[in-house]
Scaffold this active site. Structure first.
Site, mmCIF file in Angstrom:
data_model
loop_
_atom_site.group_PDB
_atom_site.id
_atom_site.type_symbol
_atom_site.label_atom_id
_atom_site.label_comp_id
_atom_site.label_asym_id
_atom_site.label_seq_id
_atom_site.Cartn_x
_atom_site.Cartn_y
_atom_site.Cartn_z
ATOM 1 N N SER A 194 46.708 1.112 6.030
ATOM 2 C CA SER A 194 46.074 1.101 4.913
ATOM 3 C C SER A 194 44.887 1.951 4.474
ATOM 4 O O SER A 194 44.532 2.022 3.392
ATOM 5 C CB SER A 194 45.794 -0.122 4.344
ATOM 6 O OG SER A 194 47.016 -1.055 4.183
ATOM 7 N N SER A 232 57.134 4.766 -3.172
ATOM 8 C CA SER A 232 58.361 3.817 -3.259
ATOM 9 C C SER A 232 58.285 2.648 -3.925
ATOM 10 O O SER A 232 59.291 1.963 -3.974
ATOM 11 C CB SER A 232 59.096 3.747 -1.832
ATOM 12 O OG SER A 232 57.916 2.993 -1.114
ATOM 13 N N HIS A 233 57.229 1.957 -3.798
ATOM 14 C CA HIS A 233 56.807 0.765 -4.862
ATOM 15 C C HIS A 233 55.951 0.814 -5.950
ATOM 16 O O HIS A 233 55.710 -0.161 -6.494
ATOM 17 C CB HIS A 233 56.080 -0.263 -3.750
ATOM 18 C CG HIS A 233 57.257 -0.761 -2.597
ATOM 19 N ND1 HIS A 233 57.386 0.163 -1.737
ATOM 20 C CD2 HIS A 233 58.010 -1.903 -2.399
ATOM 21 C CE1 HIS A 233 58.270 -0.529 -0.867
ATOM 22 N NE2 HIS A 233 58.605 -1.565 -1.280
ATOM 23 N N GLU A 261 62.205 4.624 0.565
ATOM 24 C CA GLU A 261 61.862 6.160 0.884
ATOM 25 C C GLU A 261 63.038 6.649 0.953
ATOM 26 O O GLU A 261 63.106 8.010 0.811
ATOM 27 C CB GLU A 261 61.184 5.845 2.433
ATOM 28 C CG GLU A 261 59.816 5.313 2.520
ATOM 29 C CD GLU A 261 58.757 6.124 1.693
ATOM 30 O OE1 GLU A 261 59.039 7.600 1.621
ATOM 31 O OE2 GLU A 261 57.646 5.709 1.254
#
Length: 354
Positions: free
Chosen positions: A324, A64-65, A205
């Site tokens: 992460s 999404s980024h 998203e």
């Protein structure tokens, strides 16, 4: 009903899947990003800063980024919402504060320009803040806080966005998705980093689900009438929800205040995306904070950083994962095999060079 598939069926499905994706090396993806941005008027400095961000996200499978965000960058530039050649102005505001006037440019070049002064101030003062004003911000924050933790400091970042989210109990967009990011340096491991929107999910998203023709969970957003919806198109025209009800709403409000009025910038609901009419107001602020363990702890800093590892060990010892962790695993896959992108996305990016 139980369905059985033979090897030929599996191979056919795999061929179909592969025909819908394009495999790019990091170098090819970098070249594509730079070419798209510079073809659409971004200076080499801005193009390189943006590419570093979206390429890092794509590499870590934060779709999404990733390269998808180039579409919004180009659209904003074409609609006059960002100065593609702006040079950030660095202001030594106070012993523990650096201000960056992005001059209507992208936040990423402003961040990179001000980062050395922020780090120097944090090491000298113990903690320091960087306020970025009048910037176009679209990117993930984790790469910024990890740039801080890579220097042995603790990083925090936050920014408001356009009003896409209803406050808890409300039905109309007022707050932004308002992400918050944190990164803690670890002696012998990747940093402990989280970066999350204070909405149920990042708006990107929902946009990706719409592009793929997929539905969304009904607790993500409401339609324009305030009803829960599984339709991403209706969700984008309605209002997203905060995560955790009133708790996410309170955190979102805090971010609006700290990365808005505290640094002399606007609130999210005072902004709008750039548009073809030229009436959009896409610029706002960002607040970045750096803390230096050595300044707080002196010679005991290494001891206490290693003490922190017991917490991470106990989290993993219960079978839980660290934020992460998936990103770092994805990074290893990408470095080995390259990145797989939807063919429709690659085609759309190539069309931006026409």
């Amino acid at each position: 009903m139980t369905c059985f598939f033979n090897a030929d069926n599996r191979q056919e499905r795999e061929k179909t899947r592969m025909s819908e994706t394009v495999l790019l090396s990091l170098e090819e993806a970098q070249s594509l990003s730079l070419t798209v941005l510079q073809h659409n008027g971004f200076s080499p400095a801005h193009a390189q800063a943006i590419t570093r961000s979206v390429l890092a996200a794509q590499r870590d499978e934060c779709h999404s980024h990733g390269l998808y965000r180039l579409i919004g960058c180009v659209e904003t530039a074409r609609n006059g919402g960002v100065d593609t050649h702006a040079l950030p102005d660095v202001i030594d505001q106070a012993p523990g504060v650096v201000r960056i006037d992005a001059q209507r440019g992208c936040s990423l070049l402003a961040f990179e320009t001000g980062l050395p002064m922020l780090i120097e101030k944090a090491r000298r003062q113990g903690l320091a803040a960087m306020a970025i004003n009048r910037c176009f911000h679209f990117s993930a924050l984790w790469s910024e806080v990890e740039a801080i933790s890579s220097q042995g400091l603790v990083g925090i970042a936050m920014t408001p966005t356009h009003p896409f989210v209803a406050p808890a109990g409300g039905t109309r967009p007022l707050l932004g998705t308002n992400p918050l990011a944190f990164s803690w340096p670890r002696p012998e491991s990747p940093p402990y980093t989280f970066d999350f929107a204070t909405s149920e999910v990042a708006r990107g998203e929902i946009e990706l689900r719409r592009r793929a023709g997929e539905s969304i969970p009904t607790h993500w957003a409401m339609d324009a009438e305030g009803n829960p919806t599984s339709d991403p198109t209706k969700a984008l025209a309605g209002a997203m929800r905060t995560f955790g009800g009133h708790k996410g709403s309170a955190l979102s409000t805090m971010i609006e205040l700290m990365a808005g009025p505290l640094i002399g910038d606007v609130l999210g609901h005072e902004t709008t995306p750039a548009n073809t009419e030229g009436t959009g107001k896409p610029l706002h602020g960002e607040l970045v904070v750096a803390l230096c363990p050595q300044a707080f702890l002196g010679s005991e800093a290494d001891h206490h950083l290693r003490h922190a590892e017991t917490l991470f060990d106990d989290i993993l010892g219960q079978g839980a994962r660290l934020p992460s962790q998936r990103r770092f695993e994805a990074r290893e896959r990408t470095m080995r095999y390259g990145m797989s992108l939807p063919k429709t996305l690659v085609d759309e990016l190539n069309s931006l060079m026409n």
